[in-house]
Design an enzyme around this catalytic site. Structure first.
Site, mmCIF file in Angstrom:
data_model
loop_
_atom_site.group_PDB
_atom_site.id
_atom_site.type_symbol
_atom_site.label_atom_id
_atom_site.label_comp_id
_atom_site.label_asym_id
_atom_site.label_seq_id
_atom_site.Cartn_x
_atom_site.Cartn_y
_atom_site.Cartn_z
ATOM 1 C CG HIS A 272 46.564 34.947 31.177
ATOM 2 N ND1 HIS A 272 46.567 36.242 31.638
ATOM 3 C CD2 HIS A 272 46.006 34.191 32.168
ATOM 4 C CE1 HIS A 272 46.049 36.263 32.863
ATOM 5 N NE2 HIS A 272 45.702 35.025 33.209
ATOM 6 C CB SER B 282 38.407 36.625 41.899
ATOM 7 O OG SER B 282 39.161 37.764 41.533
ATOM 8 C CG ASN C 162 48.562 31.906 35.428
ATOM 9 O OD1 ASN C 162 49.788 31.816 35.409
ATOM 10 N ND2 ASN C 162 47.899 32.856 34.773
ATOM 11 C CE LYS D 295 47.666 35.716 37.211
ATOM 12 N NZ LYS D 295 46.745 36.811 37.161
ATOM 13 C CD GLU E 30 47.818 38.644 34.257
ATOM 14 O OE1 GLU E 30 48.773 37.845 34.285
ATOM 15 O OE2 GLU E 30 46.968 38.725 35.165
ATOM 16 C CD GLU F 95 41.805 33.191 33.183
ATOM 17 O OE1 GLU F 95 41.937 32.761 34.314
ATOM 18 O OE2 GLU F 95 42.733 33.720 32.552
ATOM 19 N N GLY G 77 42.173 38.848 39.356
ATOM 20 C CA GLY G 77 42.986 39.512 40.379
ATOM 21 C C GLY G 77 42.287 40.662 41.070
HETATM 22 C C1 PEP Z 1 44.386 34.340 36.120
HETATM 23 O O1 PEP Z 1 45.197 35.237 35.990
HETATM 24 O O2 PEP Z 1 44.371 33.402 35.296
HETATM 25 C C2 PEP Z 1 43.440 34.405 37.226
HETATM 26 C C3 PEP Z 1 42.315 33.786 37.102
HETATM 27 O O3 PEP Z 1 43.813 35.164 38.321
HETATM 28 P P1 PEP Z 1 42.989 35.339 39.698
HETATM 29 O O4 PEP Z 1 42.503 33.974 40.119
HETATM 30 O O5 PEP Z 1 43.979 35.910 40.665
HETATM 31 O O6 PEP Z 1 41.852 36.253 39.420
#
Ligand code: PEP
Length: 264
Positions: free
Chosen positions: A106, A223, A13, A15, A108, A179, A185
């Protein structure tokens, strides 16, 4: 098919990243990684979700690879078809551009862009009716985890969409991405044991909603990096990863895909 025979998905992803010139470098590097040590499509599905404006470029670049790497949309409009909806991109328009996968829900978008349950149901309905496969994201906040309601929150997010997903669609058009928001992040990953425990609960929940519960890929996100991918990949109910930060580096993303390809 049982959960352990699901071909894993590793999805990057991106973003609101990167620039077109960085994409060029990324696709060249990723192509080189695949040339040096191929990952077959039977071992692992690989996909990347760039911004809308980069989807066509990514698609064109990926078409030069010797294997399929999917271009995924990061979002879809809640409005369908075509019409006067400034700034929106519908499921119809994605399909028209040969985009077959889309991220929906997601955290966000839920937190920053007002994607509530009704909006998510509309987006999902449009995506599924248009023939897209949806990667539906769920996950609890740190506060909810500390209050001991993580499981309840995540299972509710899945139940929230049950009214708009048919049995056939569960089987062939839904991928779930778990997630935990506190792991996105932040560099904090759920331990492989905690992630597996939640994935097993999600699997149980899915089995109550559909006879295809054992066939649905459940990805972990939060992460994920080359250093923790191998352990996550060995967990029975973790069928891949949704990768943010580490997917921006072609070699890191390749190593994560390799970890899942080799573990399954
Ligand atoms: C995401 O935003 O879908 C995600 C998993 O980000 P990160 O791997 O940076 O934690």
């Amino acid at each position: 098919m049982s959960a352990s025979t699901i071909v894993p998905w590793v999805i990057g992803n991106w973003k609101m990243n990167p620039t077109l010139s960085s994409i060029q470098e990324w696709t060249e590097q990723f192509g080189q990684c695949l040339q040096q040590a191929a990952i077959s499509e039977e071992q692992c599905h690989i996909a990347v979700a760039p911004t809308f404006i980069a989807l066509s470029k990514v698609q064109a670049d990926f078409s030069l690879y010797s294997r399929k790497v999917h271009a995924v949309a990061q979002d879809v409009s809640r409005f369908e078809g075509t019409g006067a909806f400034t700034g929106e991109v519908s499921a119809t328009l994605l399909k028209d551009s040969q985009i077959n996968h889309v991220l929906i829900g997601h955290s966000e978008r839920r937190e920053l862009l007002a994607d509530d349950t009704d909006v998510l149901r509309q987006k999902l309905t449009n995506a599924l009716q248009t023939g897209l496969t949806a990667v539906f994201c769920v996950g609890e906040s740190l506060e909810q985890r500390e209050q001991g309601v993580a499981e309840q929150v995540v299972l509710q997010q899945i139940c929230d969409i049950a009214s708009v997903v048919s049995d056939t669609q569960w089987e062939s058009q839904i991928i779930i991405a778990y997630e935990p928001i506190w792991a996105i992040g932040t560099g904090k990953t759920a331990s492989a044991q905690d992630a597996q425990a939640m994935h097993a609960k999600i699997r149980e929940g899915l089995k109550q909603l559909t006879s295809s519960g054992d066939k649905i890929a459940i990805l972990y996100g939060g992460s994920v990096k080359p250093e923790n991918a191998e352990e996550l990949a060995t967990c029975a109910d973790i069928n891949g990863a949704l990768v943010g930060g580490a997917s921006l580096k072609a070699d890191s993303f390749y190593k994560i895909a390799q970890a899942f390809a080799q573990a399954k």
